[in-house]
Design an enzyme around this catalytic site. Structure first.
Site, PDB file in Angstrom:
ATOM      1  N   CYS A  14     -24.060  33.853 -20.894  1.00  0.00           N
ATOM      2  CA  CYS A  14     -23.408  33.986 -22.209  1.00  0.00           C
ATOM      3  C   CYS A  14     -22.700  32.666 -22.498  1.00  0.00           C
ATOM      4  O   CYS A  14     -21.737  32.331 -21.790  1.00  0.00           O
ATOM      5  CB  CYS A  14     -22.416  35.149 -22.194  1.00  0.00           C
ATOM      6  N   HIS A  61     -34.789  34.437 -25.136  1.00  0.00           N
ATOM      7  CA  HIS A  61     -34.606  34.255 -26.581  1.00  0.00           C
ATOM      8  C   HIS A  61     -35.958  34.051 -27.257  1.00  0.00           C
ATOM      9  O   HIS A  61     -36.821  33.339 -26.734  1.00  0.00           O
ATOM     10  CB  HIS A  61     -33.735  33.021 -26.864  1.00  0.00           C
ATOM     11  N   GLU A  77     -28.481  40.007 -31.191  1.00  0.00           N
ATOM     12  CA  GLU A  77     -28.394  39.888 -29.730  1.00  0.00           C
ATOM     13  C   GLU A  77     -28.911  41.137 -29.006  1.00  0.00           C
ATOM     14  O   GLU A  77     -28.628  42.275 -29.413  1.00  0.00           O
ATOM     15  CB  GLU A  77     -26.945  39.650 -29.290  1.00  0.00           C
ATOM     16  N   CYS A  90     -23.863  33.091 -31.223  1.00  0.00           N
ATOM     17  CA  CYS A  90     -24.513  33.307 -29.929  1.00  0.00           C
ATOM     18  C   CYS A  90     -24.737  31.934 -29.312  1.00  0.00           C
ATOM     19  O   CYS A  90     -25.532  31.148 -29.843  1.00  0.00           O
ATOM     20  CB  CYS A  90     -25.837  34.052 -30.107  1.00  0.00           C
ATOM     21  N   GLY A 134     -28.108  31.513 -27.777  1.00  0.00           N
ATOM     22  CA  GLY A 134     -29.056  31.532 -28.896  1.00  0.00           C
ATOM     23  C   GLY A 134     -29.101  30.195 -29.612  1.00  0.00           C
ATOM     24  O   GLY A 134     -30.173  29.719 -30.004  1.00  0.00           O
TER      25      GLY A 134
HETATM   26  N1  LIG Z   1     -26.736  39.360 -25.626  1.00  0.00           N
HETATM   27  C1  LIG Z   1     -27.058  38.330 -24.628  1.00  0.00           C
HETATM   28  C2  LIG Z   1     -25.834  38.019 -23.745  1.00  0.00           C
HETATM   29  C3  LIG Z   1     -24.722  37.335 -24.518  1.00  0.00           C
HETATM   30  C4  LIG Z   1     -25.177  36.042 -25.139  1.00  0.00           C
HETATM   31  C5  LIG Z   1     -24.292  35.481 -26.255  1.00  0.00           C
HETATM   32  N2  LIG Z   1     -23.124  36.240 -26.604  1.00  0.00           N
HETATM   33  C6  LIG Z   1     -23.964  34.013 -25.991  1.00  0.00           C
HETATM   34  O1  LIG Z   1     -22.922  33.522 -26.472  1.00  0.00           O
HETATM   35  O2  LIG Z   1     -24.794  33.339 -25.330  1.00  0.00           O
HETATM   36  C7  LIG Z   1     -28.195  38.844 -23.736  1.00  0.00           C
HETATM   37  O3  LIG Z   1     -28.380  40.075 -23.644  1.00  0.00           O
HETATM   38  O4  LIG Z   1     -28.873  37.994 -23.140  1.00  0.00           O
END
Ligand SMILES: N[C@H](CCC[C@H](N)C(=O)O)C(=O)O
Length: 276
Positions: free
Chosen positions: A75, A161, A210, A219, A222
Site C-alpha cells: 500500500c 493493477h 481498489e 491509490c 495504483g
Molecule cells: N487495495 C489494494 C491495497 C491498498 C493499495 C492503495 N491504498 C495504495 O495506496 O497503494 C490491494 O488490494 O492491492
C-alpha cells in the site's frame, strides 16, 4: 480490549494505524472490518499494522489489510503514513526506514516540506508474476470487460493493477466497470483497476477502483502502476505527476531494472481508542 489507534490519510486514502509493538493484539478479519466500518467502527480504506520485524536487516514489519478484512501485499499511500507515524511516535530516530511487507522490503524517507519519499521497489511486468493470464508480456493486452474490448496495461507493485486508458477520468465508467474488472477471471488474485487519462508526457489523471475496497480518493501503488504502464507504452517521460481525486503524487521510474520512487504527503488526523 481497548485498542489505541491513529487515523491518518494519504491524499484522502484513509487509514487506521495500530501499533502492535507496544500493544500485543492479534488482528483478525472481523477486527479489520469493524475498524474500517464507517458507521459501526472508526472508518478507513485500509488498516495498517506496525509490527516487530521478522528479519534483522529491517526496522519494522508493515502489514496492510483492506476494509473487507483481507491482508494485501503493498500500500503506497499507507507506506508514507507508516513513515510519518513511526517518526512522530519516536519508534525510530532514523531518516531512512526499511520496512518489510508481504511484497518485500521497501525504503521510506522523510523528505522536505513534510513529504515522504518511498522506494517502492521494481515493478513487475511478467504476467505470471502479476498474476495475470496472458500469452506473453506486452505493452498492451486485449481484455474483454462486460462485453466491451479494452487495450490495457498490467503491472504489479507487489499488488496487482490493471490500467485502462480513458479520454476523461471525470466521465470514466468507474462504478460500472470497476467491480467487474476487479474480479476478472484473468486476474486470479483479483486486481486494482486504474482509469488513466494522459494529459501530456509529464502528467496523467487517474481514478482507481481498489481491490477489496472500491473507489478511493487516491491509490499510491495504483499511481506507480499507471505511470509504469504509460512509460512502457511510450506515452510518458520518467517523472510523472499523477493527479488523483484526493491530490497529486510524483512518480519517478528510470525503466526496467530500476525501482519506482513515489513522493507525496502523509497526514495525521486524530488519535483514539476503540473497544475490540
Ligand atoms: N487495495 C489494494 C491495497 C491498498 C493499495 C492503495 N491504498 C495504495 O495506496 O497503494 C490491494 O488490494 O492491492
Amino acid at each position: 480490549m481497548q485498542l489505541r489507534f491513529t487515523k491518518m490519510h494519504g491524499l484522502g486514502n484513509d487509514f487506521v494505524v495500530v501499533d502492535l509493538i507496544t500493544q500485543r493484539f492479534k488482528l483478525k478479519p472481523h477486527h479489520i472490518r469493524k475498524l474500517a466500518d464507517r458507521h459501526f467502527g472508526v472508518g478507513c480504506d485500509q488498516v495498517l499494522a506496525v509490527e516487530i520485524p521478522t528479519r534483522p536487516d529491517v526496522d519494522f514489519r508493515y502489514r496492510i489489510y483492506n476494509a473487507e478484512g483481507s491482508e494485501v501485499e503493498q500500500c503506497g499511500n499507507g507506506a508514507r503514513c507508516f513513515a510519518r507515524y513511526v517518526v512522530d511516535k519516536r519508534l525510530t530516530g532514523k531518516q531512512v526506514i526499511r520496512v518489510e511487507t508481504l511484497a518485500g522490503v521497501i525504503e521510506l524517507e522523510l523528505a522536505e516540506n513534510r513529504q515522504v519519499r518511498v522506494d517502492m521497489g521494481q515493478p513487475i511486468l511478467e504476467p505470471a508474476q502479476i498474476p495475470f493470464q496472458a500469452e506473453a508480456q506486452a505493452e498492451y493486452y486485449p481484455l474483454e470487460i462486460d462485453g466491451q474490448s479494452w487495450q490495457v496495461g498490467a503491472v504489479s507493485m507487489g499488488n496487482p493493477h490493471v490500467v485502462l486508458p480513458v479520454d476523461n477520468v471525470d466521465t470514466a465508467p468507474v462504478a460500472q466497470i470497476g467491480p467487474i474488472a476487479e474480479s476478472h477471471p484473468r486476474f486470479p488474485q483479483r486486481v486494482n483497476v486504474g482509469f488513466m487519462q494522459i494529459i501530456n508526457r509529464d502528467k496523467i489523471r487517474l481514478r482507481v477502483f481498489e481491490r477489496g475496497v472500491g473507489e478511493t480518493l487516491a491509490c499510491g501503488t495504483g499511481a506507480c502502476a499507471a505511470a509504469v504502464a504509460g512509460i512502457v507504452q511510450g506515452h510518458l517521460n520518467d517523472t510523472v505527476t499523477v493527479e488523483l481525486p484526493g491530490g497529486a503524487l510524483s512518480i519517478h521510474w528510470s525503466g526496467p531494472g530500476h525501482p519506482v520512487i513515489m513522493t507525496g504527503p502523509a497526514t495525521t488526523v486524530f488519535e483514539g481508542q476503540i473497544q475490540v
